[in-house]
Design an enzyme around this catalytic site. Structure first.
Site, short mmCIF file in Angstrom:
data_model
loop_
_atom_site.label_atom_id
_atom_site.label_comp_id
_atom_site.label_asym_id
_atom_site.label_seq_id
_atom_site.Cartn_x
_atom_site.Cartn_y
_atom_site.Cartn_z
N ASP A 1 3.38 -6.93 16.44
CA ASP A 1 2.01 -7.15 15.96
C ASP A 1 1.06 -6.98 17.13
O ASP A 1 1.22 -7.63 18.17
CB ASP A 1 1.90 -8.58 15.40
CG ASP A 1 1.00 -8.66 14.18
OD1 ASP A 1 -0.09 -8.05 14.24
OD2 ASP A 1 1.36 -9.33 13.20
N ASP B 1 -3.56 -5.88 13.77
CA ASP B 1 -4.41 -6.90 13.19
C ASP B 1 -5.88 -6.46 13.20
O ASP B 1 -6.37 -5.98 14.22
CB ASP B 1 -4.24 -8.20 13.99
CG ASP B 1 -4.87 -9.39 13.33
OD1 ASP B 1 -4.47 -9.73 12.20
OD2 ASP B 1 -5.77 -10.00 13.95
N GLU C 1 -4.40 -3.30 9.64
CA GLU C 1 -5.05 -4.21 8.70
C GLU C 1 -6.50 -3.77 8.56
O GLU C 1 -7.24 -3.74 9.54
CB GLU C 1 -4.96 -5.65 9.21
CG GLU C 1 -5.49 -6.67 8.22
CD GLU C 1 -5.45 -8.08 8.79
OE1 GLU C 1 -5.25 -9.02 7.99
OE2 GLU C 1 -5.60 -8.26 10.02
N HIS D 1 1.98 -13.34 5.81
CA HIS D 1 1.66 -14.62 6.45
C HIS D 1 0.28 -15.14 6.08
O HIS D 1 -0.02 -16.31 6.31
CB HIS D 1 1.76 -14.46 7.97
CG HIS D 1 0.75 -13.50 8.51
ND1 HIS D 1 0.83 -12.14 8.29
CD2 HIS D 1 -0.38 -13.70 9.23
CE1 HIS D 1 -0.21 -11.55 8.86
NE2 HIS D 1 -0.95 -12.47 9.43
N ASP D 2 -0.56 -14.28 5.52
CA ASP D 2 -1.91 -14.67 5.10
C ASP D 2 -2.04 -14.81 3.58
O ASP D 2 -3.12 -15.13 3.09
CB ASP D 2 -2.94 -13.63 5.57
CG ASP D 2 -3.28 -13.76 7.04
OD1 ASP D 2 -3.10 -14.86 7.59
OD2 ASP D 2 -3.74 -12.76 7.64
#
Length: 556
Positions: A98, A200, A255, A331-332
């Site tokens: 990530d 991210d 993302e 995870h979100d």
């Protein structure tokens, strides 16, 4: 990119803090991922995306990075990561790390030097602005986590910008030294064998250098004119591609929170040499009341017609112009059976029905840890939640602005809070679900006694075995990678059905995404199709789909 391995792959996301703990400190670690590689190999996945495990104060669960080159001691050390990469590769599993390139932690050496003065090497690594004449903030932008996007620093006597927490200052991508520093980090991990990157909020790295006020009266965001993607975003991402991604053949998935499908074309069209895929948020907003001042906390029942329309739009608009990243959980994002399905009477059926819909689409499916056994949201009280986003939004919306009641906020949190996906992995029915021999860093979902990896394996209704079958279908059948897509029954409020076709071969993917039996007259037209996968063990009337029943049918 010559080797497009990710097109026929299924990628498994690990949130290391909650996956598996090997040293009894209550926190999952890298040796824990290593210990479960055979489990993941058995599932059939091709790559593991590991959420941030770098040195971090953990203000935002590791998305506030203090040192990109150092593994946080809570997860192990750099040698553990190198061993994990090697052991995964031995099993034919690739590793995706990530990359948080929009911001760092305020404990990063870069930021600590930057705040020290206006004339050192790191001074312009971040976005600093003088106060207005009256001492107020440079503009009215708001943070994603509530409150202002600006924080005053007493040392430097200026404000710094942060799209997220005040402990997460945004990097200044206008500075070429910043860009090279990030690329060097990526090269460092490539040298240790990393195969790709999940990036991210990568579409936020460029900022509007005029820093105009936001016309949004609630100042909820930094978005100006609905464009949070700065003017040099594509230039910066292309440069990253040329500097790192292309020469080292590294897979990339970015993302892209605000992107619509036509925007995404510019990011993922191979001719433009930017990213391989992006994660859209658009399809995850189908249970959100549009335009409500409470944002994501203003929930409504999932609108299946809108979900179908959005997913189909991405399938259609990216055809010939790029590749889809397919997901419902991460995870979100909360657990799908609890958020959109029925996690009581039809947990297995709703978990597998949504999986069928997702894995049958064109693109690369992502499976989030626990999704493969149908894990559910816990029904926590507000005091049990840890997430910075939840806490700051509660303070802003419930306590300060009083636009939503505490009762309704809790109801929303139990549906959509990011913490729903962060409860520890449920391996067995021993203490703490086999996750740790210590005290878990975060409260376990109490249902681990009945819902866990071991119990699922022994069940006649095994979500894991169903996922194995879905993944094997993708690996063995080129139609799922390359076939065309056509949505059927777009206005049906309960049935999700579409056709995949390649070189005369035709597959029908269909699911009843309600807890009521549905008669589907359309199936008369597909009487010569044979079921190759379904989530009910027994046959029913050929035109009737039972609650959350899903099937993949192949033309004979």
């Amino acid at each position: 990119m010559k080797n497009e391995w990710w097109k026929n792959a299924v990628i498994y996301q690990v949130y290391p803090k909650s996956f598996y703990d090997t040293n009894a400190d209550g926190i999952g670690d890298l040796p824990g991922i290593d210990a479960k590689l055979d489990y993941l190999k058995e599932l059939g996945i091709d790559a593991i995306w590991i959420s941030p495990c770098y040195l971090s104060p953990q203000i935002d669960n590791g998305y506030d990075i203090a040192d990109y080159r150092k593994i946080d001691p809570m997860f192990g050390n750099n040698d553990d990561m190198i061993k994990l990469i090697h052991d995964a590769h031995q099993r034919g599993i690739k590793i995706i790390m990530d990359m948080v390139a929009n911001h760092t932690s305020d404990k990063s050496a870069w930021f600590e030097e930057s705040r020290r003065s206006k004339d050192n090497y790191f001074s312009d690594f971040y976005i600093w602005k003088d106060p207005k004449i009256d001492g107020s903030e440079p503009n009215n932008w708001g943070s994603n986590f509530g409150g202002s996007a600006w924080t005053y620093d007493e040392t430097r006597k200026q404000y710094y910008l942060h799209y997220y927490g005040k402990q997460q200052p945004d990097l200044n991508w206008e500075n070429p030294k910043v860009r090279q520093a990030i690329y060097d980090v990526m090269r460092y991990w490539k040298a240790h064998g990393v195969d790709g990157w999940r990036m991210d909020v990568v579409t936020s790295i460029s900022k509007n250098q005029k820093f105009p006020d936001n016309e949004n009266p609630h100042h909820l965001k930094y978005v100006v004119g609905n464009q949070d993607n700065g003017p040099r975003m594509h230039e910066f991402i292309h440069e990253m591609n040329q500097e790192v991604l292309k020469p080292f053949e590294m897979m990339s998935v970015g993302e892209a929170p605000s992107s619509k499908s036509k925007d995404a074309r510019l990011l993922v069209d191979p001719k433009r040499e930017e990213l391989n895929m992006v994660f859209t948020f658009e399809h995850m907003h189908v249970d959100r009341k549009p335009g409500d001042v409470n944002g994501r906390w203003a929930i409504q029942p999932m609108d299946l017609v809108q979900l179908k329309k959005t997913l189909a739009n991405w399938q259609d608009n990216l055809e010939g112009h790029g590749w889809n990243a397919l997901y419902f959980e991460n995870h979100d994002r909360a657990r799908t059976p609890s958020r959109w399905g029925n996690d009581q009477e039809y947990r297995y059926e709703s978990a597998t029905a949504f999986a069928t819909v997702l894995h049958g689409l064109k693109g690369t499916p992502f499976v989030y840890q626990g999704e493969e056994i149908g894990m559910t949201n816990p029904k926590f009280e507000l005091s049990d939640y840890e997430d910075i986003e939840l806490k700051t939004n509660y303070q802003k919306l419930v306590e300060q602005e009083q636009t939503i009641s505490a009762t309704d906020f809790l109801k929303a949190a139990r549906k959509i809070s990011r913490d729903n996906a962060r409860t520890p992995m449920q391996w067995d029915d021993s203490d703490n679900g086999g996750f740790t021999k210590g005290k878990p860093w975060f409260k376990m979902n109490p249902n681990y006694l009945e819902l866990n990896v071991v119990a699922d394996a022994q069940s006649t209704k095994s979500v894991f075995r169903y996922y194995q079958s879905l993944i094997k279908l993708r690996h063995d059948n080129h139609i799922l990678e390359s076939g065309s897509f056509k949505l059927l029954l777009p206005e049906d409020k309960n049935i999700f059905v579409y056709l995949r076709e390649l070189n005369g071969e035709k597959w029908l993917v269909i699911a009843n995404l309600s807890d009521v039996e549905q008669r589907v007259e359309l199936l008369k037209d597909y009487a010569d199709y044979k079921e190759i996968l379904g989530n009910y063990a027994t046959d029913s009337d050929g035109l009737v789909l039972r609650p959350y029943e899903s099937k993949i049918l192949k033309k004979l």
